[in-house]
Scaffold this motif. Structure first.
Motif, PDB file in Angstrom:
ATOM      1  N   LEU A 436      41.680  16.582  49.202  1.00  0.00           N
ATOM      2  CA  LEU A 436      40.421  15.927  49.603  1.00  0.00           C
ATOM      3  C   LEU A 436      40.082  16.329  51.037  1.00  0.00           C
ATOM      4  CD1 LEU A 436      41.074  12.360  48.109  1.00  0.00           C
ATOM      5  CD2 LEU A 436      39.716  14.207  47.111  1.00  0.00           C
ATOM      6  N   THR A 437      40.200  17.599  51.331  1.00  0.00           N
ATOM      7  CA  THR A 437      39.936  18.111  52.678  1.00  0.00           C
ATOM      8  C   THR A 437      38.548  17.706  53.157  1.00  0.00           C
ATOM      9  OG1 THR A 437      41.373  20.010  52.224  1.00  0.00           O
ATOM     10  CG2 THR A 437      39.841  20.211  54.055  1.00  0.00           C
ATOM     11  N   ASN A 438      38.496  17.293  54.433  1.00  0.00           N
ATOM     12  CA  ASN A 438      37.244  16.912  55.100  1.00  0.00           C
ATOM     13  C   ASN A 438      36.620  15.634  54.543  1.00  0.00           C
ATOM     14  OD1 ASN A 438      37.426  19.249  56.674  1.00  0.00           O
ATOM     15  ND2 ASN A 438      36.248  20.456  55.205  1.00  0.00           N
ATOM     16  N   ILE A 439      37.399  14.843  53.815  1.00  0.00           N
ATOM     17  CA  ILE A 439      36.893  13.568  53.305  1.00  0.00           C
ATOM     18  C   ILE A 439      37.649  12.440  54.006  1.00  0.00           C
ATOM     19  CG2 ILE A 439      36.680  12.082  51.272  1.00  0.00           C
ATOM     20  CD1 ILE A 439      36.463  14.595  49.569  1.00  0.00           C
ATOM     21  N   GLY A 488      36.812  13.522  65.356  1.00  0.00           N
ATOM     22  CA  GLY A 488      38.223  13.414  65.678  1.00  0.00           C
ATOM     23  C   GLY A 488      39.075  14.124  64.638  1.00  0.00           C
ATOM     24  N   ALA A 489      38.713  13.957  63.357  1.00  0.00           N
ATOM     25  CA  ALA A 489      39.443  14.651  62.300  1.00  0.00           C
ATOM     26  C   ALA A 489      39.268  16.159  62.421  1.00  0.00           C
ATOM     27  CB  ALA A 489      38.939  14.173  60.933  1.00  0.00           C
ATOM     28  N   PHE A 490      38.062  16.566  62.814  1.00  0.00           N
ATOM     29  CA  PHE A 490      37.810  18.001  62.983  1.00  0.00           C
ATOM     30  C   PHE A 490      38.647  18.570  64.131  1.00  0.00           C
ATOM     31  CE2 PHE A 490      35.371  21.250  65.315  1.00  0.00           C
ATOM     32  CZ  PHE A 490      35.350  22.247  64.353  1.00  0.00           C
ATOM     33  N   SER A 568      38.846  32.109  55.553  1.00  0.00           N
ATOM     34  CA  SER A 568      39.263  30.935  56.327  1.00  0.00           C
ATOM     35  C   SER A 568      38.299  30.666  57.477  1.00  0.00           C
ATOM     36  CB  SER A 568      40.676  31.148  56.876  1.00  0.00           C
ATOM     37  OG  SER A 568      41.596  31.331  55.833  1.00  0.00           O
ATOM     38  N   ASP A 569      37.782  31.729  58.075  1.00  0.00           N
ATOM     39  CA  ASP A 569      36.818  31.557  59.159  1.00  0.00           C
ATOM     40  C   ASP A 569      35.520  30.931  58.634  1.00  0.00           C
ATOM     41  OD1 ASP A 569      36.161  32.087  62.022  1.00  0.00           O
ATOM     42  OD2 ASP A 569      34.580  33.318  61.134  1.00  0.00           O
ATOM     43  N   LYS A 570      35.110  31.326  57.427  1.00  0.00           N
ATOM     44  CA  LYS A 570      33.911  30.726  56.824  1.00  0.00           C
ATOM     45  C   LYS A 570      34.140  29.243  56.528  1.00  0.00           C
ATOM     46  CE  LYS A 570      32.072  34.920  54.637  1.00  0.00           C
ATOM     47  NZ  LYS A 570      31.751  35.585  53.342  1.00  0.00           N
ATOM     48  N   GLU A 571      35.325  28.931  56.022  1.00  0.00           N
ATOM     49  CA  GLU A 571      35.659  27.532  55.743  1.00  0.00           C
ATOM     50  C   GLU A 571      35.628  26.692  57.012  1.00  0.00           C
ATOM     51  OE1 GLU A 571      39.414  27.424  53.723  1.00  0.00           O
ATOM     52  OE2 GLU A 571      38.432  27.111  51.787  1.00  0.00           O
ATOM     53  N   GLN A 576      33.041  22.575  60.329  1.00  0.00           N
ATOM     54  CA  GLN A 576      32.418  22.178  61.598  1.00  0.00           C
ATOM     55  C   GLN A 576      31.009  21.640  61.374  1.00  0.00           C
ATOM     56  OE1 GLN A 576      31.750  25.412  64.377  1.00  0.00           O
ATOM     57  NE2 GLN A 576      32.180  24.069  66.112  1.00  0.00           N
ATOM     58  N   ARG A 577      30.264  22.310  60.492  1.00  0.00           N
ATOM     59  CA  ARG A 577      28.895  21.838  60.212  1.00  0.00           C
ATOM     60  C   ARG A 577      28.915  20.458  59.544  1.00  0.00           C
ATOM     61  NH1 ARG A 577      27.950  27.439  59.034  1.00  0.00           N
ATOM     62  NH2 ARG A 577      28.493  27.113  56.833  1.00  0.00           N
ATOM     63  N   ASN A 578      29.843  20.267  58.614  1.00  0.00           N
ATOM     64  CA  ASN A 578      29.926  18.969  57.927  1.00  0.00           C
ATOM     65  C   ASN A 578      30.291  17.850  58.896  1.00  0.00           C
ATOM     66  OD1 ASN A 578      29.317  20.138  55.468  1.00  0.00           O
ATOM     67  ND2 ASN A 578      31.467  20.390  54.854  1.00  0.00           N
ATOM     68  N   ALA A 579      31.225  18.140  59.792  1.00  0.00           N
ATOM     69  CA  ALA A 579      31.618  17.123  60.773  1.00  0.00           C
ATOM     70  C   ALA A 579      30.453  16.760  61.691  1.00  0.00           C
ATOM     71  CB  ALA A 579      32.807  17.617  61.588  1.00  0.00           C
ATOM     72  N   LEU A 580      29.691  17.756  62.109  1.00  0.00           N
ATOM     73  CA  LEU A 580      28.537  17.496  62.978  1.00  0.00           C
ATOM     74  C   LEU A 580      27.467  16.678  62.258  1.00  0.00           C
ATOM     75  CD1 LEU A 580      28.223  20.968  64.758  1.00  0.00           C
ATOM     76  CD2 LEU A 580      28.940  18.799  65.792  1.00  0.00           C
ATOM     77  N   LYS A 581      27.228  17.010  60.981  1.00  0.00           N
ATOM     78  CA  LYS A 581      26.225  16.258  60.211  1.00  0.00           C
ATOM     79  C   LYS A 581      26.634  14.800  60.045  1.00  0.00           C
ATOM     80  CE  LYS A 581      24.472  20.176  57.503  1.00  0.00           C
ATOM     81  NZ  LYS A 581      24.359  20.767  56.140  1.00  0.00           N
TER      82      LYS A 581
END
Length: 593
Positions: A436-439, A488-490, A568-571, A576-581
């Motif tokens: 569940l990465t990034n959740i 913080g998670a990012f 991995s760089d694309k991920e 980063q975009r998801n965390a900012l949103k």
């Protein structure tokens, strides 16, 4: 008059010179004498004079012509004489008999050609049932002078000379190995052609990896021709080579009848739906291919429709990777219907597409019916919370799935909790890894995760716990989203720390990758990666290094190559975009209306 005195006075026969076997015999003392018939007797016809020679003459039709070449002064078989050729027209037997000769090549008569010093020799004779034989003359006459090259080294060097391309020393060194890996070396179509020639007869190489060499469609055609003769290569990896529709067509035509290739990687090759038609035809006939990787292409819903039929009928395919394509809701529905009927697929990757709500609901139904799937990756698919609830209901009824990757979807902590509860309620579950990465999850989720890790050996990866920065502290289920800290998670993510080090050092990720690659193989092993991280003092502990390795090693082969580094760089950028949103949404909610 004695025989010795009569012999010099014999009249010569114009067309046919006397031969030792027919007209003159020598006794043990070397004296020449005539055959038993009288000295003055002569054959009555040319045919009778030639009877002995005709019986010994080889067949002219389909006989071999030899030429001495300057290469190692060796006799090589260069061409077959074709009796239907205009230059090889033969006179009739009656005409030749009247001329006092057997069969004469018309071209030899008109051009005045003659065999000189063994440079050209042609067999002549009447028709017979003799077959053509490939004879190594030097091998018979001078066996000590012949060098037998079974590795293909000589063939490769000659092919490079013809194609005007530089020989690859790594290929020459690995001709007798079971695996040959050549990534991002600019091989091109000509280099691929030269490389394919010795591979036709090579019996040792079983895994051929030519990722990122821009072999294009022509190079793919050369490899297809090679596969017609080679029955030893079982893994063919051609990622990032832009082979296009023509290249896919050439390979698929060969693979329809090929029973040796078990793994085929065509990711990043500009494959569109028209090319999927050829893959469809191949998979309908091929019953041995087990792994098919088609990620980072341009397959859309119509291509997914064809894969539905393939999945319904094909029982041999075990891995199908369609990640990073353009499959949307309808295509995901068709694929889920194929999964529902399939009985052989074990690993299915549909990440980085667009399943949506309807696609995820259909996939939930498929999980209830399917009993062969071991791993499912639906991360980065825009799954809403309602959609993940359908997936959860399928997980609760499934007893074979071992790995589920559903990270980077907007399912929220409630969707994450629904998945964990479904696993907990399934007494027959086989699930051992939930991604569940990034959740962001709640404290209750974390408590349940710890308990299930002990009871069911379930490992869970998530984006952090609500209200926690460095430790996982219990939080009540009724907590609001005000306490979530997505940034913080990012910041805690190991990839973020690695990127931060690269930026501060004024390097690129590729530069750091090359520093870690001590043997210059264009791949970094796990040992090289750990040593590089430790030596650079990046500030990652052992657990964080392992997490980073698992995230970057996409194919789990124990090495990180350039393609996985780019992925991995694309991920990281997407994370980063998801965390900012998410942070923007939280800030907007906190701000007074």
């Amino acid at each position: 008059m004695s025989v010795a005195s009569e012999t010099p006075n014999l009249e010569p026969i114009p067309a046919v010179p006397p031969t030792p076997n027919d007209d003159v015999m020598a006794d043990d003392e070397g004296d020449v004498s005539l055959p038993p018939h009288s000295a003055n007797s002569r054959p009555t016809s040319a045919n009778s004079r030639l009877s002995g020679r005709s019986r010994r003459a080889p067949n002219n039709r389909q006989s071999a012509r030899f030429k001495r070449t300057p290469i190692q002064d060796k006799l090589l078989l260069t061409e077959l004489v074709d009796s239907d050729n205009e230059d090889d027209v033969l006179f009739s037997q009656d005409h030749l008999s009247s001329c006092g000769s057997e069969r004469i090549r018309h071209s030899d008569v008109t051009n005045g050609k003659d065999d000189v010093d063994g440079y050209e020799e042609e067999d002549r004779g009447a028709n017979s049932d003799e077959t053509e034989l490939d004879v190594d003359i030097d091998g018979l006459l001078y066996p000590d002078r012949v060098i037998h090259d079974t590795s293909g080294r000589t063939e490769y060097l000659r092919a490079c000379s013809r194609e005007d391309t530089t020989p690859i020393s790594m290929f020459l060194r690995n001709l007798r190995e079971k695996e040959f890996v050549l990534k991002y070396r600019g091989l091109g179509s000509n280099g691929t052609k030269a490389l394919s020639i010795p591979l036709e007869s090579n019996t040792t190489i079983e895994r051929l990896d030519l990722e990122g060499n821009f072999i294009d469609s022509q190079g793919a055609m050369h490899l297809a021709n090679m596969l017609k003769e080679n029955y030893y290569i079982s893994e063919l990896l051609l990622a990032e080579n832009s082979i296009g529709k023509s290249g896919v067509k050439a390979l698929c035509q060969v693979l329809q009848d090929n029973n040796t290739v078990l793994k085929l990687d065509l990711s990043g090759n500009c494959i569109v739906d028209e090319a999927v038609v050829m893959l469809y035809d191949m998979l309908k006939k091929n019953s041995t291919l087990k792994h098919l990787v088609l990620s980072h292409n341009e397959i859309q819903d119509s291509g997914a429709r064809l894969f539905k039929d393939v999945l319904a009928d094909n029982e041999s395919l075990e891995l199908l990777d369609l990640s990073w394509n353009r499959i949307r809701t309808q295509g995901a529905i068709w694929l889920a219907e194929g999964i529902q009927e399939n009985i052989g697929l074990k690993y299915f990757n549909l990440s980085m597409n667009g399943m949506g709500l309807d696609g995820s609901c259909e996939m939930g139904k498929a999980l209830k019916q399917n009993r062969s799937l071991l791993e499912l990756d639906i991360s980065y698919n825009r799954l809403p919370q309602e959609g993940i609830s359908c997936i959860a209901s399928g997980v609760q009824a499934n007893d074979t799935l071992r790995t589920l990757k559903a990270g980077s979807n907007p399912i929220g902590e409630e969707g994450a909790m629904a998945l964990l509860v479904a696993v907990d309620r399934n007494d027959c579950t086989a699930l051992t890894f939930l991604d569940l990465t990034n959740i962001i999850v709640t404290g209750a989720f974390e408590e349940m995760r710890i308990r299930m890790q002990k009871e069911k050996q379930l490992q869970v990866v998530h984006g952090g716990v609500v209200g926690s920065i460095d430790t996982c502290q219990p939080v009540d289920l009724n907590d609001t989203v005000d306490s979530i800290d997505p940034m913080g998670a990012f910041r805690r993510d190991p990839m973020t720390k690695l990127k931060q080090y690269v930026q501060e050092a004024g390097l690129r990720m590729l530069d750091l990758f090359k520093q870690f690659d001590k043997d210059q193989s264009m791949t970094v092993s796990r040992e090289e990666f750990v040593k590089g991280i430790t030596k650079a003092k990046i500030g990652l502990n052992d657990e964080q290094i392992q997490i980073l390795l698992n995230k970057m090693d996409k194919d789990h082969d124990g090495e990180i190559d350039f393609g996985e580094l780019v992925y991995s760089d694309k991920e990281f950028r997407e994370m980063q975009r998801n965390a900012l949103k998410m942070q923007e949404k939280l800030d907007a909610k906190k701000s007074p209306h």
